[in-house]
Design a protein around this motif. Sequence first.
Motif, short mmCIF file in Angstrom:
data_model
loop_
_atom_site.label_atom_id
_atom_site.label_comp_id
_atom_site.label_asym_id
_atom_site.label_seq_id
_atom_site.Cartn_x
_atom_site.Cartn_y
_atom_site.Cartn_z
N TYR A 219 20.40 27.33 -47.19
CA TYR A 219 21.42 27.40 -48.23
C TYR A 219 20.95 26.60 -49.45
O TYR A 219 19.85 26.05 -49.45
CB TYR A 219 22.75 26.84 -47.69
CG TYR A 219 23.33 27.68 -46.58
CD1 TYR A 219 24.15 28.76 -46.87
CD2 TYR A 219 23.05 27.40 -45.24
CE1 TYR A 219 24.68 29.55 -45.85
CE2 TYR A 219 23.58 28.17 -44.22
CZ TYR A 219 24.39 29.25 -44.53
OH TYR A 219 24.91 30.03 -43.52
N GLU A 220 21.81 26.50 -50.46
CA GLU A 220 21.52 25.70 -51.66
C GLU A 220 21.18 24.26 -51.28
O GLU A 220 21.62 23.76 -50.25
CB GLU A 220 22.72 25.70 -52.60
CG GLU A 220 23.02 27.03 -53.26
CD GLU A 220 21.94 27.46 -54.26
OE1 GLU A 220 21.35 26.59 -54.94
OE2 GLU A 220 21.69 28.67 -54.35
N ASN A 221 20.43 23.59 -52.14
CA ASN A 221 20.07 22.18 -51.98
C ASN A 221 19.28 21.91 -50.70
O ASN A 221 19.41 20.84 -50.09
CB ASN A 221 21.31 21.28 -52.04
CG ASN A 221 22.05 21.43 -53.35
OD1 ASN A 221 21.43 21.56 -54.41
ND2 ASN A 221 23.37 21.43 -53.29
N ASN A 222 18.52 22.89 -50.25
CA ASN A 222 17.67 22.75 -49.07
C ASN A 222 18.45 22.40 -47.79
O ASN A 222 17.94 21.72 -46.91
CB ASN A 222 16.56 21.74 -49.32
CG ASN A 222 15.36 21.97 -48.43
OD1 ASN A 222 15.12 23.09 -47.98
ND2 ASN A 222 14.63 20.91 -48.15
N VAL A 223 19.69 22.83 -47.72
CA VAL A 223 20.51 22.64 -46.52
C VAL A 223 20.20 23.80 -45.58
O VAL A 223 20.24 24.96 -45.97
CB VAL A 223 22.01 22.61 -46.89
CG1 VAL A 223 22.87 22.56 -45.65
CG2 VAL A 223 22.30 21.42 -47.79
N LYS A 224 19.89 23.48 -44.30
CA LYS A 224 19.45 24.50 -43.34
C LYS A 224 20.25 24.44 -42.05
O LYS A 224 20.78 23.40 -41.67
CB LYS A 224 17.98 24.30 -42.98
CG LYS A 224 17.02 24.53 -44.09
CD LYS A 224 15.59 24.33 -43.61
CE LYS A 224 14.60 24.49 -44.76
NZ LYS A 224 13.22 24.27 -44.30
N TYR A 225 20.28 25.58 -41.42
CA TYR A 225 20.75 25.66 -40.03
C TYR A 225 19.60 26.29 -39.25
O TYR A 225 19.14 27.39 -39.58
CB TYR A 225 22.00 26.52 -39.89
CG TYR A 225 22.45 26.62 -38.44
CD1 TYR A 225 23.35 25.71 -37.92
CD2 TYR A 225 21.93 27.60 -37.60
CE1 TYR A 225 23.74 25.77 -36.59
CE2 TYR A 225 22.31 27.67 -36.27
CZ TYR A 225 23.21 26.76 -35.77
OH TYR A 225 23.59 26.82 -34.44
N GLU A 226 19.13 25.59 -38.22
CA GLU A 226 18.05 26.09 -37.39
C GLU A 226 18.46 26.02 -35.93
O GLU A 226 18.98 25.01 -35.47
CB GLU A 226 16.78 25.28 -37.59
CG GLU A 226 16.21 25.33 -38.99
CD GLU A 226 14.97 24.46 -39.15
OE1 GLU A 226 14.02 24.65 -38.37
OE2 GLU A 226 14.99 23.60 -40.04
N ALA A 227 18.21 27.11 -35.21
CA ALA A 227 18.47 27.16 -33.78
C ALA A 227 17.29 27.85 -33.10
O ALA A 227 16.88 28.94 -33.52
CB ALA A 227 19.76 27.91 -33.49
N GLU A 228 16.75 27.20 -32.10
CA GLU A 228 15.60 27.75 -31.38
C GLU A 228 15.88 27.75 -29.89
O GLU A 228 16.40 26.78 -29.34
CB GLU A 228 14.35 26.93 -31.64
CG GLU A 228 13.89 26.93 -33.08
CD GLU A 228 12.64 26.08 -33.28
OE1 GLU A 228 11.72 26.19 -32.45
OE2 GLU A 228 12.63 25.31 -34.24
#
Length: 166
Positions: free
Chosen positions: A75-84
Motif C-alpha cells: 500500500y501507500e507509504n511502503n505499508v505491506k501485508y505479507e503471508a507465506e
Amino acid sequence: MVWSRKKHIPLIMSLILTSGIVAGCGTNNDLSAPPENAPAQNDGTGTEETNQGTTTGEEGAMGHDFTKFDLEVEYENNVKYEAEYEAEGNGEADIEDDLNDVSIKGDEAYAELSPLLEQLNIDSNSDDQDVMSQVLEVFGLQDDYKEFELEITFGDGTKKKYEEKR
C-alpha cells in the motif's frame, strides 16, 4: 498296548498350543457395513472433498490444495501485508502485517493462516481477477493497493503467479 503318561504329555501340549494359536489369531472377520452414525474412514487411496470444495491430499491437514502460498500486498507509504505458507518439510508459515503491526511465525502464523486458506475456493484454472478478489476479501485487505503479488503452488505441482501494479 499300554500307553505311558509320558507319551501323552507332548500330545496334550501340542493340542493346547495349537488351540491357543488359533484362538489368538481371532476369527472375527465381520465385514458388514459400519453403523450409519460411524465417522467416515479414509482408506488413503485418493482425495476427498472438503466443505469448501477444495481437495485434500498431502495437504489435508489444512483442508486446501496449496503446497506453497506467498502473498505480498503493498500500500501507500511502503505499508505491506505479507503471508507465506509452505508445506514442504515440517511446513513453514509467516505473517508480516504492517497494517496492524503484527509479525508472527511458526505455529502461531500457521494457526492464523489455516482458516483463511481453507476459505479460498480457487484452483489453477481460476480467473486471475477472481483469485485476487477472493484473497483480498478472505484476508480482510483493502483493494486500494499499489501492488498485489501472489505466488501459489497447487497440490498437482502447478505454479501460478498473480500480479497487478497500480
